[in-house]
Design a protein around this motif. Structure first.
Motif, PDB file in Angstrom:
ATOM      1  N   UNK A 183       0.867  -1.176   0.000  1.00 63.00           N
ATOM      2  CA  UNK A 183       0.000   0.000   0.000  1.00 63.00           C
ATOM      3  C   UNK A 183       0.906   1.228   0.000  1.00 63.00           C
ATOM      4  N   UNK A 184       0.677   2.120  -0.962  1.00 63.16           N
ATOM      5  CA  UNK A 184       1.529   3.293  -1.131  1.00 63.16           C
ATOM      6  C   UNK A 184       1.024   4.482  -0.301  1.00 63.16           C
ATOM      7  N   UNK A 185       0.917   4.268   0.981  1.00 63.82           N
ATOM      8  CA  UNK A 185       0.517   5.344   1.895  1.00 63.82           C
ATOM      9  C   UNK A 185       1.353   5.170   3.148  1.00 63.82           C
ATOM     10  N   UNK A 186       1.558   6.236   3.898  1.00 56.75           N
ATOM     11  CA  UNK A 186       2.321   6.130   5.142  1.00 56.75           C
ATOM     12  C   UNK A 186       1.635   5.126   6.065  1.00 56.75           C
ATOM     13  N   UNK A 187       2.413   4.285   6.764  1.00 59.32           N
ATOM     14  CA  UNK A 187       1.816   3.279   7.654  1.00 59.32           C
ATOM     15  C   UNK A 187       0.874   3.885   8.697  1.00 59.32           C
ATOM     16  N   UNK A 188       1.120   5.146   9.082  1.00 69.25           N
ATOM     17  CA  UNK A 188       0.299   5.783  10.120  1.00 69.25           C
ATOM     18  C   UNK A 188      -0.984   6.438   9.566  1.00 69.25           C
TER      19      UNK A 188
END
Length: 195
Positions: A165-170
């Motif tokens: 997933x290309x989003x920040x883990x947070x």
């Protein structure tokens, strides 16, 4: 991943005048790239409806005069006033090449916090993913059943298999908001307890 088949026709003439003629006849000019060469084509506008006006993600089998190309919709241009489709770009995909794609998020389960009067707030409707076509899911399931009042579900909690997933883990995906009425009732109870 589900596949939609779209029928297209090669364009003999390129240019603004030709594109305008196509649009008048309810045809949408497009480009297929990512393969050995760019292919300019047009497709009947009505055939794009199921692909564009849906929250779902699809692979496309683009059939241009008998030759079928597996691809994904990369970009779409709309007229700023009439919302008419002006142009489509497709990217040809291959089993051995990773792709980036926007995938819809589905929220599953009944959150504990909702049963207590909280409201499920959906922070992300789609998430960009990266992986080989065979690993790209058609939907990303987010289990919200363990979310209590004030809890947040984040990207790093989502199970991924073969894709990233290309989003920040947070990045928040869902949360259980506490309604004002519930908050004021809780503070009244707290004040009573202190007396």
């Amino acid at each position: 991943m589900e596949i939609i088949e779209i029928l297209g026709y090669k364009r003999a003439n390129l240019g603004k005048a030709e594109s305008k003629k196509l649009r008048i006849n309810a045809q949408v000019p497009g480009v297929l790239y990512g393969g050995q060469e760019q292919i300019h084509f047009y497709v009947p506008m009505v055939l794009l409806r199921d692909l564009i006006y849906t929250p779902n993600a699809y692979f496309v089998d683009l059939n241009i005069e008998g030759v079928v190309y597996r691809c994904i919709l990369k970009e779409i241009q709309f007229h700023p006033v009439s919302e008419m489709i002006l142009h489509v770009d497709f990217l040809q995909i291959f089993d051995d090449k990773k792709i980036k794609m926007e995938i819809p998020v589905a929220f599953v389960g009944k959150a504990i916090g909702v049963a207590k009067g909280g409201v499920l707030s959906k922070k992300q409707r789609k998430l960009a993913v990266f992986g080989y076509p065979k690993h790209i899911p058609s939907i990303i399931d987010v289990d919200v059943s363990n979310l209590d009042l004030g809890n947040i579900s984040r990207v790093h909690q989502i199970q991924t298999e073969g894709f990233t997933i290309l989003a920040l883990p947070s990045t928040p995906v869902a949360s259980i908001e506490i309604p004002r009425a519930l908050r004021s009732a809780a503070s009244k109870e707290e004040k009573k307890g202190k007396k």
